[in-house]
Design a protein around this motif. Structure first.
Motif, PDB file in Angstrom:
ATOM      1  N   GLN A  47       0.827  -1.198   0.000  1.00  0.00           N
ATOM      2  CA  GLN A  47       0.000   0.000   0.000  1.00  0.00           C
ATOM      3  C   GLN A  47       0.869   1.259   0.000  1.00  0.00           C
ATOM      4  N   ILE A  48       1.937   1.238   0.789  1.00  0.00           N
ATOM      5  CA  ILE A  48       2.873   2.371   0.797  1.00  0.00           C
ATOM      6  C   ILE A  48       3.458   2.577  -0.593  1.00  0.00           C
ATOM      7  N   ALA A  49       3.870   1.472  -1.209  1.00  0.00           N
ATOM      8  CA  ALA A  49       4.496   1.552  -2.533  1.00  0.00           C
ATOM      9  C   ALA A  49       3.542   2.128  -3.563  1.00  0.00           C
ATOM     10  N   PHE A  50       2.285   1.689  -3.535  1.00  0.00           N
ATOM     11  CA  PHE A  50       1.326   2.162  -4.524  1.00  0.00           C
ATOM     12  C   PHE A  50       0.944   3.620  -4.284  1.00  0.00           C
ATOM     13  N   GLU A  51       0.870   4.015  -3.018  1.00  0.00           N
ATOM     14  CA  GLU A  51       0.497   5.397  -2.713  1.00  0.00           C
ATOM     15  C   GLU A  51       1.559   6.383  -3.158  1.00  0.00           C
ATOM     16  N   GLU A  52       2.801   5.919  -3.265  1.00  0.00           N
ATOM     17  CA  GLU A  52       3.892   6.800  -3.683  1.00  0.00           C
ATOM     18  C   GLU A  52       3.945   6.995  -5.197  1.00  0.00           C
ATOM     19  N   ARG A  53       3.149   6.256  -5.937  1.00  0.00           N
ATOM     20  CA  ARG A  53       3.162   6.364  -7.396  1.00  0.00           C
ATOM     21  C   ARG A  53       1.932   7.125  -7.864  1.00  0.00           C
ATOM     22  N   ASP A  54       1.976   7.685  -9.058  1.00  0.00           N
ATOM     23  CA  ASP A  54       0.770   8.277  -9.604  1.00  0.00           C
ATOM     24  C   ASP A  54      -0.179   7.151 -10.010  1.00  0.00           C
ATOM     25  N   ARG A  55      -1.402   7.514 -10.285  1.00  0.00           N
ATOM     26  CA  ARG A  55      -2.443   6.502 -10.476  1.00  0.00           C
ATOM     27  C   ARG A  55      -2.131   5.535 -11.617  1.00  0.00           C
ATOM     28  N   GLN A  56      -1.610   6.045 -12.731  1.00  0.00           N
ATOM     29  CA  GLN A  56      -1.356   5.191 -13.896  1.00  0.00           C
ATOM     30  C   GLN A  56      -0.291   4.140 -13.609  1.00  0.00           C
ATOM     31  N   ILE A  57       0.860   4.560 -13.056  1.00  0.00           N
ATOM     32  CA  ILE A  57       1.912   3.599 -12.789  1.00  0.00           C
ATOM     33  C   ILE A  57       1.535   2.706 -11.615  1.00  0.00           C
ATOM     34  N   SER A  58       0.731   3.218 -10.687  1.00  0.00           N
ATOM     35  CA  SER A  58       0.293   2.399  -9.566  1.00  0.00           C
ATOM     36  C   SER A  58      -0.564   1.237 -10.058  1.00  0.00           C
ATOM     37  N   THR A  59      -1.466   1.500 -10.990  1.00  0.00           N
ATOM     38  CA  THR A  59      -2.295   0.440 -11.574  1.00  0.00           C
ATOM     39  C   THR A  59      -1.420  -0.572 -12.301  1.00  0.00           C
ATOM     40  N   PHE A  60      -0.463  -0.080 -13.061  1.00  0.00           N
ATOM     41  CA  PHE A  60       0.452  -0.958 -13.789  1.00  0.00           C
ATOM     42  C   PHE A  60       1.235  -1.826 -12.811  1.00  0.00           C
ATOM     43  N   ALA A  61       1.731  -1.235 -11.722  1.00  0.00           N
ATOM     44  CA  ALA A  61       2.503  -1.982 -10.730  1.00  0.00           C
ATOM     45  C   ALA A  61       1.651  -3.042 -10.042  1.00  0.00           C
ATOM     46  N   ARG A  62       0.417  -2.711  -9.720  1.00  0.00           N
ATOM     47  CA  ARG A  62      -0.493  -3.696  -9.105  1.00  0.00           C
ATOM     48  C   ARG A  62      -0.728  -4.876 -10.040  1.00  0.00           C
ATOM     49  N   GLU A  63      -0.984  -4.566 -11.297  1.00  0.00           N
ATOM     50  CA  GLU A  63      -1.207  -5.638 -12.274  1.00  0.00           C
ATOM     51  C   GLU A  63       0.032  -6.514 -12.403  1.00  0.00           C
ATOM     52  N   SER A  64       1.192  -5.888 -12.413  1.00  0.00           N
ATOM     53  CA  SER A  64       2.447  -6.638 -12.510  1.00  0.00           C
ATOM     54  C   SER A  64       2.661  -7.517 -11.282  1.00  0.00           C
ATOM     55  N   LEU A  65       2.407  -6.964 -10.106  1.00  0.00           N
ATOM     56  CA  LEU A  65       2.571  -7.728  -8.871  1.00  0.00           C
ATOM     57  C   LEU A  65       1.621  -8.921  -8.854  1.00  0.00           C
ATOM     58  N   ASP A  66       0.359  -8.684  -9.206  1.00  0.00           N
ATOM     59  CA  ASP A  66      -0.616  -9.770  -9.221  1.00  0.00           C
ATOM     60  C   ASP A  66      -0.198 -10.879 -10.182  1.00  0.00           C
ATOM     61  N   ALA A  67       0.313 -10.497 -11.354  1.00  0.00           N
ATOM     62  CA  ALA A  67       0.738 -11.494 -12.333  1.00  0.00           C
ATOM     63  C   ALA A  67       1.933 -12.285 -11.816  1.00  0.00           C
ATOM     64  N   HIS A  68       2.911 -11.586 -11.251  1.00  0.00           N
ATOM     65  CA  HIS A  68       4.054 -12.290 -10.670  1.00  0.00           C
ATOM     66  C   HIS A  68       3.579 -13.328  -9.637  1.00  0.00           C
ATOM     67  N   ASN A  69       2.722 -12.885  -8.736  1.00  0.00           N
ATOM     68  CA  ASN A  69       2.337 -13.774  -7.642  1.00  0.00           C
ATOM     69  C   ASN A  69       1.427 -14.909  -8.094  1.00  0.00           C
ATOM     70  N   GLN A  70       0.650 -14.680  -9.134  1.00  0.00           N
ATOM     71  CA  GLN A  70      -0.145 -15.769  -9.701  1.00  0.00           C
ATOM     72  C   GLN A  70       0.765 -16.878 -10.225  1.00  0.00           C
ATOM     73  N   TYR A  71       1.769 -16.494 -10.978  1.00  0.00           N
ATOM     74  CA  TYR A  71       2.689 -17.492 -11.535  1.00  0.00           C
ATOM     75  C   TYR A  71       3.569 -18.109 -10.452  1.00  0.00           C
ATOM     76  N   ARG A  72       3.965 -17.326  -9.460  1.00  0.00           N
ATOM     77  CA  ARG A  72       4.799 -17.866  -8.390  1.00  0.00           C
ATOM     78  C   ARG A  72       4.041 -18.916  -7.575  1.00  0.00           C
ATOM     79  N   ARG A  73       2.764 -18.677  -7.330  1.00  0.00           N
ATOM     80  CA  ARG A  73       1.963 -19.674  -6.593  1.00  0.00           C
ATOM     81  C   ARG A  73       1.977 -21.025  -7.297  1.00  0.00           C
TER      82      ARG A  73
END
Length: 199
Positions: A47-73
């Motif tokens: 949450q800290i990491a996403f709040e420090e980014r603007d909305r566009q890159i924050s959305t991109f980062a969330r999507e990237s994190l979710d994809a990483h963790n989906q494949y890692r699981r």
């Protein structure tokens, strides 16, 4: 299907091949940040990491994190969290290569996957999925590094705990994406323990 041209690179980290100064700086950056975080949970850190980014890159980062963790699981690897310090490192380098309009590694001491696309701007899942699709060429019976599979192995590397995300566009319209990882993956002799078959 993603339309447009895509390029991506991965960096092989050999324990004896990386500059000691780079490793010390990387370790110090993360150690200092870990002390600042104290007892915060992974979700609070994200949450800290996403709040420090603007909305566009924050959305991109969330999507990237979710994809990483989906494949890692799928491969028995623990979930990553987004590190604000690594975000700054990745974003600064994304802007650097976008300004130069060239895809070249930083050698900054962190794990690193790079992605570039022309045409429409990718969402956060697309680079990670492109990396993961290299699994088709990975031989789990003979684990080790290959330039054809190094993105995949970094994505699912079990010992990696943090990721930073950066994205920038060049004057010619090419989107450059940088993922930095800590601890880095792709160490020779450690693939069998860190790149597990899908469950």
């Amino acid at each position: 299907m993603y339309k447009g041209k895509m390029r991506f690179e991965t960096l092989l980290f050999l324990a004896l091949a990386c500059c000691t100064v780079c490793w010390v700086k990387a370790d110090n950056l993360i150690d200092d940040y870990a002390r600042e975080l104290g007892d915060k949970t992974a979700e609070e850190i994200n949450q800290i990491a996403f709040e420090e980014r603007d909305r566009q890159i924050s959305t991109f980062a969330r999507e990237s994190l979710d994809a990483h963790n989906q494949y890692r699981r799928k491969h028995g690897a623990p979930a990553l969290f987004v590190c604000p310090r690594l975000n700054k490192v990745a974003q600064a380098y994304a802007e650097t290569i976008a300004k130069k309009d060239t895809l070249v590694h930083s050698n900054n001491g962190f794990g690193e996957n790079l992605f570039a696309s022309t045409g429409r701007e990718p969402n956060g899942r697309e680079p990670v999925t492109a990396f993961y699709n290299e699994i088709q060429k990975y031989d789990f019976n003979s684990p080790g590094f290959s330039m054809e599979t190094g993105h995949f192995t970094q994505v699912v590397w079990k010992a990696t705990k943090m990721v930073g995300v950066g994205k920038a566009k060049s004057s010619r319209g090419t989107t450059y994406v940088v993922y930095n990882y800590y601890p880095p993956g792709n160490y020779e002799g450690q693939f069998a323990a860190n790149v597990l078959p899908a469950q």
